[in-house]
Design an enzyme around this catalytic site. Structure first.
Site, PDB file in Angstrom:
ATOM      1  N   LYS A  43       0.810  -1.198   0.000  1.00  0.00           N
ATOM      2  CA  LYS A  43       0.000   0.000   0.000  1.00  0.00           C
ATOM      3  C   LYS A  43       0.859   1.271   0.000  1.00  0.00           C
ATOM      4  O   LYS A  43       0.411   2.334  -0.378  1.00  0.00           O
ATOM      5  CB  LYS A  43      -0.864   0.030   1.275  1.00  0.00           C
ATOM      6  CG  LYS A  43      -1.819  -1.094   1.438  1.00  0.00           C
ATOM      7  CD  LYS A  43      -2.537  -0.902   2.797  1.00  0.00           C
ATOM      8  CE  LYS A  43      -3.140  -2.196   3.244  1.00  0.00           C
ATOM      9  NZ  LYS A  43      -3.681  -2.054   4.641  1.00  0.00           N
ATOM     10  N   GLY A  44       2.090   1.129   0.449  1.00  0.00           N
ATOM     11  CA  GLY A  44       2.925   2.276   0.775  1.00  0.00           C
ATOM     12  C   GLY A  44       3.085   3.347  -0.288  1.00  0.00           C
ATOM     13  O   GLY A  44       3.279   4.515   0.030  1.00  0.00           O
ATOM     14  N   GLU A  99       7.854   2.694  -5.684  1.00  0.00           N
ATOM     15  CA  GLU A  99       7.904   2.163  -4.328  1.00  0.00           C
ATOM     16  C   GLU A  99       7.963   3.297  -3.314  1.00  0.00           C
ATOM     17  O   GLU A  99       8.464   4.376  -3.606  1.00  0.00           O
ATOM     18  CB  GLU A  99       9.188   1.316  -4.158  1.00  0.00           C
ATOM     19  CG  GLU A  99       8.940  -0.182  -4.105  1.00  0.00           C
ATOM     20  CD  GLU A  99       8.341  -0.650  -2.777  1.00  0.00           C
ATOM     21  OE1 GLU A  99       7.502   0.063  -2.200  1.00  0.00           O
ATOM     22  OE2 GLU A  99       8.705  -1.746  -2.345  1.00  0.00           O
ATOM     23  N   ASP A 100       7.499   3.017  -2.119  1.00  0.00           N
ATOM     24  CA  ASP A 100       7.616   4.021  -1.063  1.00  0.00           C
ATOM     25  C   ASP A 100       9.054   4.100  -0.556  1.00  0.00           C
ATOM     26  O   ASP A 100       9.642   5.163  -0.479  1.00  0.00           O
ATOM     27  CB  ASP A 100       6.646   3.731   0.096  1.00  0.00           C
ATOM     28  CG  ASP A 100       6.734   2.303   0.634  1.00  0.00           C
ATOM     29  OD1 ASP A 100       7.527   1.494   0.110  1.00  0.00           O
ATOM     30  OD2 ASP A 100       6.012   1.991   1.593  1.00  0.00           O
ATOM     31  N   ASP A 103      14.559  -0.695   1.620  1.00  0.00           N
ATOM     32  CA  ASP A 103      15.308  -0.934   2.855  1.00  0.00           C
ATOM     33  C   ASP A 103      16.413  -1.948   2.540  1.00  0.00           C
ATOM     34  O   ASP A 103      17.517  -1.571   2.161  1.00  0.00           O
ATOM     35  CB  ASP A 103      14.323  -1.422   3.926  1.00  0.00           C
ATOM     36  CG  ASP A 103      14.967  -1.586   5.295  1.00  0.00           C
ATOM     37  OD1 ASP A 103      16.175  -1.344   5.428  1.00  0.00           O
ATOM     38  OD2 ASP A 103      14.265  -1.964   6.256  1.00  0.00           O
ATOM     39  N   LYS A 131      17.023   3.505   2.267  1.00  0.00           N
ATOM     40  CA  LYS A 131      17.912   3.380   3.426  1.00  0.00           C
ATOM     41  C   LYS A 131      19.205   2.766   2.909  1.00  0.00           C
ATOM     42  O   LYS A 131      19.322   1.545   2.813  1.00  0.00           O
ATOM     43  CB  LYS A 131      17.276   2.469   4.474  1.00  0.00           C
ATOM     44  CG  LYS A 131      16.005   3.023   5.096  1.00  0.00           C
ATOM     45  CD  LYS A 131      15.511   2.097   6.196  1.00  0.00           C
ATOM     46  CE  LYS A 131      14.153   2.521   6.684  1.00  0.00           C
ATOM     47  NZ  LYS A 131      13.589   1.547   7.649  1.00  0.00           N
ATOM     48  N   VAL A 151      10.386   5.064   9.427  1.00  0.00           N
ATOM     49  CA  VAL A 151       9.662   6.281   9.081  1.00  0.00           C
ATOM     50  C   VAL A 151       8.211   5.990   8.721  1.00  0.00           C
ATOM     51  O   VAL A 151       7.881   4.903   8.248  1.00  0.00           O
ATOM     52  CB  VAL A 151      10.358   7.035   7.919  1.00  0.00           C
ATOM     53  CG1 VAL A 151      11.665   7.645   8.390  1.00  0.00           C
ATOM     54  CG2 VAL A 151      10.590   6.132   6.716  1.00  0.00           C
ATOM     55  N   ASP A 157       3.695   3.287   6.797  1.00  0.00           N
ATOM     56  CA  ASP A 157       3.038   3.021   8.069  1.00  0.00           C
ATOM     57  C   ASP A 157       3.953   2.319   9.069  1.00  0.00           C
ATOM     58  O   ASP A 157       5.005   1.792   8.708  1.00  0.00           O
ATOM     59  CB  ASP A 157       1.825   2.114   7.848  1.00  0.00           C
ATOM     60  CG  ASP A 157       2.263   0.670   7.531  1.00  0.00           C
ATOM     61  OD1 ASP A 157       3.086   0.494   6.609  1.00  0.00           O
ATOM     62  OD2 ASP A 157       1.808  -0.257   8.218  1.00  0.00           O
ATOM     63  N   ARG A 163      -0.158   6.255   8.320  1.00  0.00           N
ATOM     64  CA  ARG A 163       0.001   6.193   6.867  1.00  0.00           C
ATOM     65  C   ARG A 163      -0.373   7.507   6.179  1.00  0.00           C
ATOM     66  O   ARG A 163       0.193   7.868   5.156  1.00  0.00           O
ATOM     67  CB  ARG A 163      -0.881   5.066   6.313  1.00  0.00           C
ATOM     68  CG  ARG A 163      -0.295   4.369   5.112  1.00  0.00           C
ATOM     69  CD  ARG A 163      -1.260   3.370   4.554  1.00  0.00           C
ATOM     70  NE  ARG A 163      -1.080   2.007   4.992  1.00  0.00           N
ATOM     71  CZ  ARG A 163      -0.043   1.224   4.693  1.00  0.00           C
ATOM     72  NH1 ARG A 163       0.924   1.689   3.950  1.00  0.00           N
ATOM     73  NH2 ARG A 163       0.022  -0.005   5.118  1.00  0.00           N
TER      74      ARG A 163
HETATM   75  P1  IMP Z   1      12.889  -4.147   1.657  1.00  0.00           P
HETATM   76  O1  IMP Z   1      12.310  -5.335   0.945  1.00  0.00           O
HETATM   77  O2  IMP Z   1      13.694  -4.530   2.855  1.00  0.00           O
HETATM   78  O3  IMP Z   1      13.642  -3.216   0.740  1.00  0.00           O
HETATM   79  O4  IMP Z   1      11.682  -3.364   2.292  1.00  0.00           O
HETATM   80  C1  IMP Z   1      10.857  -2.582   1.561  1.00  0.00           C
HETATM   81  C2  IMP Z   1       9.456  -2.513   2.122  1.00  0.00           C
HETATM   82  O5  IMP Z   1       9.424  -2.565   3.561  1.00  0.00           O
HETATM   83  C3  IMP Z   1       8.866  -1.196   1.741  1.00  0.00           C
HETATM   84  O6  IMP Z   1       8.120  -1.327   0.574  1.00  0.00           O
HETATM   85  C4  IMP Z   1       8.002  -0.841   2.945  1.00  0.00           C
HETATM   86  O7  IMP Z   1       6.693  -1.320   2.735  1.00  0.00           O
HETATM   87  C5  IMP Z   1       8.614  -1.546   4.100  1.00  0.00           C
HETATM   88  N1  IMP Z   1       9.472  -0.627   4.891  1.00  0.00           N
HETATM   89  C6  IMP Z   1      10.820  -0.688   5.043  1.00  0.00           C
HETATM   90  N2  IMP Z   1      11.268   0.291   5.855  1.00  0.00           N
HETATM   91  C7  IMP Z   1      10.183   0.999   6.222  1.00  0.00           C
HETATM   92  C8  IMP Z   1      10.003   2.161   7.076  1.00  0.00           C
HETATM   93  O8  IMP Z   1      10.926   2.755   7.644  1.00  0.00           O
HETATM   94  N3  IMP Z   1       8.706   2.590   7.224  1.00  0.00           N
HETATM   95  C9  IMP Z   1       7.653   1.984   6.615  1.00  0.00           C
HETATM   96  N4  IMP Z   1       7.782   0.917   5.810  1.00  0.00           N
HETATM   97  C10 IMP Z   1       9.027   0.421   5.622  1.00  0.00           C
HETATM   98 MG    MG Z   2       6.228  -0.967   0.255  1.00  0.00          MG
END
Ligand code: IMP
Ligand code: MG
Length: 174
Positions: A43-44, A99-100, A103, A131, A151, A157, A163
């Site tokens: 949803k982000g 993407e939001d 990470d 990040k 964040v 969220d 959100r």
């Molecule tokens: P990744 O797969 O570790 O890159 O994580 C990405 C997903 O984790 C993003 O699409 C977010 O939905 C969620 N996410 C990671 N860090 C945060 C944060 O600080 N706040 C909110 N959602 C996060």
């Molecule tokens: Mg996301």
């Protein structure tokens, strides 16, 4: 009870300015290439996608895909799960994944791999936040790099809270 709002990391004004710049860049990069597909990751990314899409000056269509990986707040469950697929075929299309936040990079890599196998004309990535400490992957269109903090707001969220905050705030540990 009055709850304290999360401390501001990136203001509404700063987000709006950056969104405008990114939209201008995308519009110029894809000028004359036909319709692009903005593929928002639910949803982000819903607010970021809404703002970016309204600033573009080129033909675009809007699609969504939903994945899940952080099942309980901020603890990564390890695997990315496809919750809802794209409704349209992406074959021969210029796709931009919106993407939001990136990470570890797990989600975006999962999506790129899956979508590449479907024969799009091109795939690029657009993320509001990155990040950088966990992965140095290059994002084609990036809003801001941030540190290792959780964040919320502007679509992001914490266990479904905050959100719809208009700015990006930081969740402080209790
Ligand atoms: P990744 O797969 O570790 O890159 O994580 C990405 C997903 O984790 C993003 O699409 C977010 O939905 C969620 N996410 C990671 N860090 C945060 C944060 O600080 N706040 C909110 N959602 C996060
Ligand atoms: Mg996301």
């Amino acid at each position: 009870m009055v709850r304290k709002l999360p401390e501001t990391l990136i203001s509404e004004e700063a987000i709006a300015k950056r969104v405008k710049e990114i939209a201008a860049q995308i519009s110029s990069d894809y000028e004359g290439k036909g319709e692009i597909m903005l593929l928002g990751v639910l949803k982000g990314a819903f607010i970021f996608l809404a703002d970016i899409s309204r600033r573009l000056t080129i033909p675009r269509s809007i699609e969504f895909i939903a994945v899940s990986n952080y099942e309980h707040g901020d603890v990564p469950s390890g695997a990315v799960r496809l919750v809802m697929d794209v409704r349209e075929s992406i074959e021969g299309r210029h796709v931009i994944i919106v993407e939001d936040i990136i990470d570890t990079g797990q989600t975006i890599h999962y999506l790129i791999d899956m979508l590449k196998s479907r024969g799009p004309a091109s795939i690029k990535t657009c993320a509001l936040l990155h990040k950088k400490h966990k992965t140095d992957m290059e994002v084609d269109y990036l809003g801001f790099s941030i540190g290792d903090e959780w964040v919320v707001g502007y679509g992001l969220d914490f266990a479904e809270h905050d959100r719809t905050l208009p700015y990006i705030g930081v969740v402080k540990p209790e």
